[in-house]
Motif scaffolding. Sequence first.
Motif, PDB file in Angstrom:
ATOM      1  N   VAL A 133       0.784  -1.338  -0.057  1.00  0.00           N
ATOM      2  CA  VAL A 133       0.033   0.043   0.108  1.00  0.00           C
ATOM      3  C   VAL A 133       0.844   1.274  -0.120  1.00  0.00           C
ATOM      4  CG1 VAL A 133      -2.047  -1.244   1.009  1.00  0.00           C
ATOM      5  CG2 VAL A 133      -0.274   0.083   2.469  1.00  0.00           C
ATOM      6  N   GLY A 134       2.132   1.265  -0.572  1.00  0.00           N
ATOM      7  CA  GLY A 134       2.746   2.369  -0.626  1.00  0.00           C
ATOM      8  C   GLY A 134       2.544   3.430  -1.627  1.00  0.00           C
ATOM      9  N   PRO A 139       0.848   2.581  -8.305  1.00  0.00           N
ATOM     10  CA  PRO A 139      -0.058   3.153  -9.273  1.00  0.00           C
ATOM     11  C   PRO A 139      -1.535   3.374  -8.625  1.00  0.00           C
ATOM     12  CG  PRO A 139       1.251   1.587 -10.571  1.00  0.00           C
ATOM     13  CD  PRO A 139       1.443   1.285  -9.056  1.00  0.00           C
ATOM     14  N   ASP A 140      -2.167   2.488  -8.080  1.00  0.00           N
ATOM     15  CA  ASP A 140      -3.376   2.716  -7.505  1.00  0.00           C
ATOM     16  C   ASP A 140      -3.580   3.530  -6.178  1.00  0.00           C
ATOM     17  OD1 ASP A 140      -2.540   0.390  -6.177  1.00  0.00           O
ATOM     18  OD2 ASP A 140      -4.624  -0.298  -6.112  1.00  0.00           O
ATOM     19  N   VAL A 141      -2.559   3.683  -5.655  1.00  0.00           N
ATOM     20  CA  VAL A 141      -2.521   4.507  -4.384  1.00  0.00           C
ATOM     21  C   VAL A 141      -2.292   5.951  -4.751  1.00  0.00           C
ATOM     22  CG1 VAL A 141      -1.279   4.815  -2.052  1.00  0.00           C
ATOM     23  CG2 VAL A 141      -1.841   2.302  -3.130  1.00  0.00           C
ATOM     24  N   ASP A 142      -1.059   6.060  -5.502  1.00  0.00           N
ATOM     25  CA  ASP A 142      -0.872   7.244  -6.257  1.00  0.00           C
ATOM     26  C   ASP A 142      -0.773   8.466  -5.107  1.00  0.00           C
ATOM     27  OD1 ASP A 142      -0.544   9.285  -8.401  1.00  0.00           O
ATOM     28  OD2 ASP A 142      -2.651   9.778  -8.450  1.00  0.00           O
ATOM     29  N   PHE A 143       0.009   8.182  -4.270  1.00  0.00           N
ATOM     30  CA  PHE A 143       0.299   9.298  -3.258  1.00  0.00           C
ATOM     31  C   PHE A 143      -0.875   9.838  -2.067  1.00  0.00           C
ATOM     32  CE2 PHE A 143       3.402   9.394  -6.574  1.00  0.00           C
ATOM     33  CZ  PHE A 143       4.611   9.171  -5.746  1.00  0.00           C
ATOM     34  N   THR A 144      -1.902   9.000  -2.106  1.00  0.00           N
ATOM     35  CA  THR A 144      -3.165   9.142  -1.663  1.00  0.00           C
ATOM     36  C   THR A 144      -3.484   8.227  -0.788  1.00  0.00           C
ATOM     37  OG1 THR A 144      -3.821  10.355  -3.635  1.00  0.00           O
ATOM     38  CG2 THR A 144      -5.487  10.235  -1.858  1.00  0.00           C
ATOM     39  N   PRO A 145      -3.843   8.504   0.655  1.00  0.00           N
ATOM     40  CA  PRO A 145      -4.564   7.508   1.616  1.00  0.00           C
ATOM     41  C   PRO A 145      -5.735   6.744   0.693  1.00  0.00           C
ATOM     42  CG  PRO A 145      -4.069   9.424   2.777  1.00  0.00           C
ATOM     43  CD  PRO A 145      -3.866   9.779   1.420  1.00  0.00           C
ATOM     44  N   ARG A 146      -5.842   5.418   0.884  1.00  0.00           N
ATOM     45  CA  ARG A 146      -6.759   4.673   0.086  1.00  0.00           C
ATOM     46  C   ARG A 146      -7.566   3.941   1.169  1.00  0.00           C
ATOM     47  NH1 ARG A 146      -7.521   7.420  -4.387  1.00  0.00           N
ATOM     48  NH2 ARG A 146      -5.652   7.506  -5.655  1.00  0.00           N
ATOM     49  N   THR A 147      -8.913   3.688   0.918  1.00  0.00           N
ATOM     50  CA  THR A 147      -9.961   2.693   1.746  1.00  0.00           C
ATOM     51  C   THR A 147      -9.482   1.352   1.622  1.00  0.00           C
ATOM     52  OG1 THR A 147     -11.494   2.617   0.116  1.00  0.00           O
ATOM     53  CG2 THR A 147     -11.598   4.480   1.819  1.00  0.00           C
ATOM     54  N   PHE A 148     -10.094   0.529   2.531  1.00  0.00           N
ATOM     55  CA  PHE A 148      -9.947  -0.898   2.379  1.00  0.00           C
ATOM     56  C   PHE A 148     -10.830  -1.318   0.971  1.00  0.00           C
ATOM     57  CE2 PHE A 148     -11.849  -5.101   3.072  1.00  0.00           C
ATOM     58  CZ  PHE A 148     -10.581  -5.697   3.574  1.00  0.00           C
ATOM     59  N   ALA A 149     -11.785  -0.734   0.766  1.00  0.00           N
ATOM     60  CA  ALA A 149     -12.540  -1.312  -0.407  1.00  0.00           C
ATOM     61  C   ALA A 149     -11.735  -0.894  -1.829  1.00  0.00           C
ATOM     62  CB  ALA A 149     -13.967  -0.631  -0.462  1.00  0.00           C
ATOM     63  N   GLU A 150     -11.131   0.323  -1.703  1.00  0.00           N
ATOM     64  CA  GLU A 150     -10.109   0.431  -2.847  1.00  0.00           C
ATOM     65  C   GLU A 150      -8.871  -0.527  -3.057  1.00  0.00           C
ATOM     66  OE1 GLU A 150     -11.051   5.504  -3.079  1.00  0.00           O
ATOM     67  OE2 GLU A 150      -9.724   4.799  -1.541  1.00  0.00           O
ATOM     68  N   LEU A 151      -8.484  -0.893  -1.904  1.00  0.00           N
ATOM     69  CA  LEU A 151      -6.978  -1.333  -1.975  1.00  0.00           C
ATOM     70  C   LEU A 151      -7.281  -2.901  -1.995  1.00  0.00           C
ATOM     71  CD1 LEU A 151      -5.532   0.334   1.042  1.00  0.00           C
ATOM     72  CD2 LEU A 151      -4.787   0.509  -1.401  1.00  0.00           C
ATOM     73  N   THR A 152      -8.562  -3.427  -1.919  1.00  0.00           N
ATOM     74  CA  THR A 152      -8.774  -4.743  -1.719  1.00  0.00           C
ATOM     75  C   THR A 152      -9.443  -5.076  -3.296  1.00  0.00           C
ATOM     76  OG1 THR A 152     -10.824  -4.615  -0.625  1.00  0.00           O
ATOM     77  CG2 THR A 152      -8.798  -5.281   0.521  1.00  0.00           C
ATOM     78  N   ARG A 153      -9.972  -4.077  -4.132  1.00  0.00           N
ATOM     79  CA  ARG A 153     -10.589  -4.195  -5.536  1.00  0.00           C
ATOM     80  C   ARG A 153      -9.444  -5.443  -6.055  1.00  0.00           C
ATOM     81  NH1 ARG A 153     -11.474   0.990  -6.795  1.00  0.00           N
ATOM     82  NH2 ARG A 153     -13.252   0.987  -5.297  1.00  0.00           N
ATOM     83  N   GLY A 154     -10.044  -6.359  -6.471  1.00  0.00           N
ATOM     84  CA  GLY A 154      -9.233  -7.211  -7.293  1.00  0.00           C
ATOM     85  C   GLY A 154      -8.564  -8.362  -6.645  1.00  0.00           C
ATOM     86  N   LEU A 155      -8.550  -8.260  -5.291  1.00  0.00           N
ATOM     87  CA  LEU A 155      -7.715  -9.167  -4.747  1.00  0.00           C
ATOM     88  C   LEU A 155      -8.467 -10.696  -4.195  1.00  0.00           C
ATOM     89  CD1 LEU A 155      -5.843  -7.516  -1.381  1.00  0.00           C
ATOM     90  CD2 LEU A 155      -4.887  -8.846  -3.413  1.00  0.00           C
TER      91      LEU A 155
END
Length: 179
Positions: A157-158, A162-178
């Motif tokens: 989640v660094g 690319p999908d984090v793009d220097f912005t804090p992300r939610t669980f739903a955003e980070l687990t999409r596709g996992l």
Amino acid sequence: MTFVKKFYLADTHLGHERMLSMQPRPFGSIGEHDEYIIEAWNSAVSENDIVYHLGDFAFNLSRDADRIRNIFGRLNGRKHLVIGNHDVDKRGNLHPTLASLDWSARPEHALRTKDGGHDLWLSHYAARSWPSQHYGAYHFYGHSHGKLPGVGLSRDVGVDMPDVDFTPRTFAELTRGLI
């Protein structure tokens, strides 16, 4: 009552000028880098939201202590730190500059939490196994700057992903596709 969201990210490396060429990161200066992160953070996170920062918050902690304190104060949310390798002194203790910041809880080397009913293991470092992994628990980590792919329900989640793009992300955003 305001709905509180949880956000995750790692490896902001605020004030770490060498990150611009090592990674590389698409900024002309470390000042531009840091301001972009502050703006991106505050565009996503409200004052009462929770942010889990998974390590390597800042660099040059002794030399730039006042600057780091100022940046920390400008960031929205209730901030939690999972300690990374750049967050400690030479003896492995949390750096005094970071220890002096108003974290919402004591910084930890790893942390277990829940988000939306999902069990979640947070660490600066990628693990190949983690608590409740075989019962559907997720694992978020940083440190590897996209060079170490996740396994199962784990992921980097660094901020430089690319999908984090220097912005804090939610669980739903980070687990999409996992799944």
